[in-house]
Enzyme design. Sequence first.
Site, mmCIF file in Angstrom:
data_model
loop_
_atom_site.group_PDB
_atom_site.id
_atom_site.type_symbol
_atom_site.label_atom_id
_atom_site.label_comp_id
_atom_site.label_asym_id
_atom_site.label_seq_id
_atom_site.Cartn_x
_atom_site.Cartn_y
_atom_site.Cartn_z
ATOM 1 N N TRP A 128 0.748 -1.161 0.026
ATOM 2 C CA TRP A 128 -0.134 0.109 0.094
ATOM 3 C C TRP A 128 1.117 1.792 0.469
ATOM 4 O O TRP A 128 0.835 1.833 -0.013
ATOM 5 C CB TRP A 128 -1.157 0.148 1.265
ATOM 6 C CG TRP A 128 -0.331 -0.245 2.963
ATOM 7 C CD1 TRP A 128 -0.199 -0.876 2.804
ATOM 8 C CD2 TRP A 128 0.678 0.542 3.722
ATOM 9 N NE1 TRP A 128 0.465 -1.585 4.348
ATOM 10 C CE2 TRP A 128 0.895 0.067 4.322
ATOM 11 C CE3 TRP A 128 0.889 1.578 3.069
ATOM 12 C CZ2 TRP A 128 1.552 0.711 5.575
ATOM 13 C CZ3 TRP A 128 2.055 2.565 4.233
ATOM 14 C CH2 TRP A 128 2.373 2.421 5.596
ATOM 15 N N ASN A 129 2.359 1.272 -0.093
ATOM 16 C CA ASN A 129 2.945 2.663 0.734
ATOM 17 C C ASN A 129 3.012 3.297 -0.382
ATOM 18 O O ASN A 129 3.069 4.149 -0.723
ATOM 19 C CB ASN A 129 4.025 2.664 1.281
ATOM 20 C CG ASN A 129 4.792 1.229 0.550
ATOM 21 O OD1 ASN A 129 4.706 0.434 -0.384
ATOM 22 N ND2 ASN A 129 6.126 1.240 1.302
ATOM 23 N N ARG A 137 6.748 -0.639 -11.155
ATOM 24 C CA ARG A 137 7.961 -0.937 -10.905
ATOM 25 C C ARG A 137 8.104 -3.138 -11.682
ATOM 26 O O ARG A 137 9.206 -3.154 -11.669
ATOM 27 C CB ARG A 137 8.180 -0.709 -9.972
ATOM 28 C CG ARG A 137 9.704 -1.005 -9.825
ATOM 29 C CD ARG A 137 10.090 -0.384 -8.455
ATOM 30 N NE ARG A 137 9.682 -1.499 -6.888
ATOM 31 C CZ ARG A 137 10.952 -1.437 -6.386
ATOM 32 N NH1 ARG A 137 11.737 0.193 -6.097
ATOM 33 N NH2 ARG A 137 10.102 -1.676 -5.449
ATOM 34 N N LYS A 185 -2.587 -7.493 -8.582
ATOM 35 C CA LYS A 185 -3.191 -7.558 -6.730
ATOM 36 C C LYS A 185 -2.698 -6.955 -6.048
ATOM 37 O O LYS A 185 -1.832 -6.805 -5.710
ATOM 38 C CB LYS A 185 -3.419 -9.101 -6.266
ATOM 39 C CG LYS A 185 -3.887 -8.552 -4.882
ATOM 40 C CD LYS A 185 -3.848 -9.669 -4.051
ATOM 41 C CE LYS A 185 -2.567 -8.975 -2.227
ATOM 42 N NZ LYS A 185 -3.509 -7.879 -2.187
ATOM 43 N N ALA A 196 -2.702 -4.277 -2.556
ATOM 44 C CA ALA A 196 -3.214 -3.871 -1.417
ATOM 45 C C ALA A 196 -4.848 -3.631 -1.234
ATOM 46 O O ALA A 196 -4.926 -2.471 -2.067
ATOM 47 C CB ALA A 196 -2.567 -3.155 -0.472
ATOM 48 N N SER A 242 6.145 -7.455 2.897
ATOM 49 C CA SER A 242 7.227 -7.293 4.158
ATOM 50 C C SER A 242 7.841 -8.678 3.784
ATOM 51 O O SER A 242 7.206 -9.751 3.082
ATOM 52 C CB SER A 242 5.743 -8.484 5.647
ATOM 53 O OG SER A 242 5.054 -9.096 5.128
ATOM 54 N N GLU A 289 10.729 -8.252 -3.440
ATOM 55 C CA GLU A 289 11.020 -7.174 -2.512
ATOM 56 C C GLU A 289 10.690 -6.280 -1.432
ATOM 57 O O GLU A 289 9.575 -6.500 -1.076
ATOM 58 C CB GLU A 289 10.426 -5.935 -3.285
ATOM 59 C CG GLU A 289 11.341 -5.595 -4.876
ATOM 60 C CD GLU A 289 12.873 -5.675 -5.444
ATOM 61 O OE1 GLU A 289 13.305 -5.151 -4.407
ATOM 62 O OE2 GLU A 289 13.235 -5.700 -5.898
ATOM 63 N N CYS A 299 9.748 1.382 2.249
ATOM 64 C CA CYS A 299 10.955 0.056 2.617
ATOM 65 C C CYS A 299 12.431 0.654 2.677
ATOM 66 O O CYS A 299 13.103 0.114 3.860
ATOM 67 C CB CYS A 299 10.805 -1.164 1.803
ATOM 68 S SG CYS A 299 11.646 -0.418 -0.169
ATOM 69 N N SER A 326 17.005 5.817 -4.547
ATOM 70 C CA SER A 326 16.004 5.156 -5.780
ATOM 71 C C SER A 326 15.846 5.975 -6.793
ATOM 72 O O SER A 326 16.119 6.975 -6.969
ATOM 73 C CB SER A 326 14.252 4.981 -5.451
ATOM 74 O OG SER A 326 14.299 4.936 -4.087
HETATM 75 P P1 NAD Z 1 2.005 -7.134 3.283
HETATM 76 O O1 NAD Z 1 3.586 -8.386 2.833
HETATM 77 O O2 NAD Z 1 1.124 -6.686 4.523
HETATM 78 O O3 NAD Z 1 1.528 -6.857 1.979
HETATM 79 C C1 NAD Z 1 2.116 -6.433 0.239
HETATM 80 C C2 NAD Z 1 0.828 -7.226 0.236
HETATM 81 O O4 NAD Z 1 1.320 -8.963 0.014
HETATM 82 C C3 NAD Z 1 -0.697 -6.723 -0.074
HETATM 83 O O5 NAD Z 1 -1.517 -6.356 -1.275
HETATM 84 C C4 NAD Z 1 -1.238 -7.935 0.935
HETATM 85 O O6 NAD Z 1 -2.753 -7.974 0.623
HETATM 86 C C5 NAD Z 1 -0.652 -8.921 -0.146
HETATM 87 N N1 NAD Z 1 -0.613 -10.697 0.575
HETATM 88 C C6 NAD Z 1 -0.340 -9.694 2.291
HETATM 89 N N2 NAD Z 1 -0.950 -12.040 2.877
HETATM 90 C C7 NAD Z 1 -0.715 -12.201 1.427
HETATM 91 C C8 NAD Z 1 -0.619 -13.718 0.909
HETATM 92 N N3 NAD Z 1 -0.632 -15.072 1.837
HETATM 93 N N4 NAD Z 1 -0.486 -13.886 0.359
HETATM 94 C C9 NAD Z 1 -0.943 -13.066 -0.868
HETATM 95 N N5 NAD Z 1 -0.089 -11.399 -0.907
HETATM 96 C C10 NAD Z 1 -0.724 -11.393 0.438
HETATM 97 O O7 NAD Z 1 2.954 -5.830 3.618
HETATM 98 P P2 NAD Z 1 2.579 -3.814 4.027
HETATM 99 O O8 NAD Z 1 2.160 -3.907 4.470
HETATM 100 O O9 NAD Z 1 1.528 -4.102 2.361
HETATM 101 O O10 NAD Z 1 3.601 -3.322 2.813
HETATM 102 C C11 NAD Z 1 4.669 -3.278 3.626
HETATM 103 C C12 NAD Z 1 5.643 -4.035 3.767
HETATM 104 O O11 NAD Z 1 6.353 -3.723 2.513
HETATM 105 C C13 NAD Z 1 6.762 -3.786 4.499
HETATM 106 O O12 NAD Z 1 7.316 -4.892 4.906
HETATM 107 C C14 NAD Z 1 8.388 -2.688 3.070
HETATM 108 O O13 NAD Z 1 9.206 -2.812 3.325
HETATM 109 C C15 NAD Z 1 7.802 -3.676 2.089
HETATM 110 N N6 NAD Z 1 8.133 -3.029 0.897
HETATM 111 C C16 NAD Z 1 9.212 -3.684 0.621
HETATM 112 C C17 NAD Z 1 9.728 -2.719 -0.862
HETATM 113 C C18 NAD Z 1 10.815 -3.348 -1.261
HETATM 114 O O14 NAD Z 1 10.927 -2.648 -2.474
HETATM 115 N N7 NAD Z 1 11.807 -3.492 -0.636
HETATM 116 C C19 NAD Z 1 8.965 -1.472 -1.254
HETATM 117 C C20 NAD Z 1 8.143 -1.019 -0.990
HETATM 118 C C21 NAD Z 1 7.778 -1.430 0.605
#
Ligand code: NAD
Length: 495
Positions: A164-165, A173, A188, A190, A243, A264, A298, A455
């Site tokens: 979502w961020n 990307r 898909k 968030a 995450s 990522e 992130c 970035s």
């Molecule tokens: P999240 O892992 O809770 O959710 C990310 C996505 O995964 C959402 O679309 C969510 O609905 C989906 N999801 C959750 N459980 C799932 C499952 N079992 N199967 C499939 N999809 C599932 O993360 P968040 O709270 O939306 O985002 C924050 C996290 O994202 C932080 O840890 C941040 O560091 C990371 N992030 C990383 C990068 C990067 O480029 N490395 C960039 C942005 C955010």
Amino acid sequence: MSKPDTLLSPDPMFRAAAAKVVARIGADRATVPNAIPVHDPHDDSVIGYVPDLDADQALEAVSRADAAGRSWAATTPRHRADVLRRWYDLLIDNADDIALLITLEMGKTLADARAEVTYGADFVRWYAEEATRHTGTVREAPTGGAQLLTRHAPVGLAVLITPWNFPLAMATRKIAPALAAGCPAVVKPAALTPLTTLFAVQLAVEAGVPEDLVQAVTTSDAGAFSNAVLADPRVRKVSFTGSTSVGKVLLRLAANNVLKSSMELGGNAPFVVFDDADLERAVEGAFIAKMRNGGQSCIAANRFLVQDGIADAFVEGLTERLTSLRTGSGFAPGVGLGPMVDHKAVHRLQGLVDDAVGRGAKLRTDAHSYEGPGSYFGAVLLDHVPGDAEVATTEIFGPIAAVQRFSTQEEAVARANDTEFGLAGYVFTESLDRAFTVADSLATGIVGINQGVPSNAAAPFGGIKESGLGREGSTEGLEEYQEIRFYNLALRSTS
Ligand code: NAD
């Protein structure tokens, strides 16, 4: 904790314009009985609805994308480049509307949202340029008698899961390199921020992307979605941003069909400031590395490691920058910090501050705890944070600057690397030698050297250790959607 002064209110003109964008994408009312409400984090009001699709509907989306993908893979790289370029132009033409939508559903300030549109659109422009390149190489066999031809073929149907961020940039990307490589995609977003992605996909279709090629699937049951689609044999690729814990679940699912996987994941970025740093540059770099997107990035600076000789001045400078920030609606004029994405985030952040203070950290700011409605949390600076405080060991994902002090370079590097994460790191010093030595020693995929926002669409973004697999952006980001094959062409000597 002391209570804050008043939060800034949204400019009604911007708020009304944002509502019009929601109507433009047809999300202003629930069109199906089971719809997911989308909220404005400023006041928790419902701003729109998206369909809550189940696993069968996700598989129908896979079928549609798969069918459209066959002719897309057969298009020329030039055609794909032209379509992507038109998509880029449409994203820029609609930049104001996209930014309004981002602020409305995610909460970040309009200035941050506009910066995201520039950043997110840049991936589309980059892959429009890259689509016609990087399609193969010719090499001479070292022993002679053969030419080795590499062919870069599309990997196949890609499942793209975004957080979502950065609701625009995390989608572009992934979608742009998938399309450039010749792949269909199911994306898909968030459930907290689906509207921006839907708008971006709508613009892609207007730009000439075949209607069914990119399927946006909105759902409140992410687990059912991934269980179904990642088991489908037509899917060949999963690219996830989110995450680390969810990334591990997806990697396990991807193992069943040995899917090409890009992950990522989360970070815990060290931001190392040496005594010989330019103080003003370090404070400004720290401010942006911490506060961009309200700290919900992130690669946000998570642990400020500051050398003893500069630490007091750095803390004073950063505290001043943080306390001058106005908190309120992302649509308010003069706002520097918008609401957090939801109330869960606010409770988590409050817990981190309480834990750190309980362990002896010194609170240099106040007014971070706000009464609802709206999920607000003001900027915080914690000094003398002990290494075992939760704020130092986990990803903060919010506007808390946690400062620790060090005396030697060796100590700084050891502490910087003392984490399971390895996404981004930062080093601030005026010594070129030290900059390179420390950058080389940091166990991270990305290093900002005297730079708070590293970035760039032309750079290979990604982490090491538990921060992920693969790279996004740049040439490497295209290869994530390609299978590299080779032909060995035997050559008979004619002499
Ligand atoms: P999240 O892992 O809770 O959710 C990310 C996505 O995964 C959402 O679309 C969510 O609905 C989906 N999801 C959750 N459980 C799932 C499952 N079992 N199967 C499939 N999809 C599932 O993360 P968040 O709270 O939306 O985002 C924050 C996290 O994202 C932080 O840890 C941040 O560091 C990371 N992030 C990383 C990068 C990067 O480029 N490395 C960039 C942005 C955010």
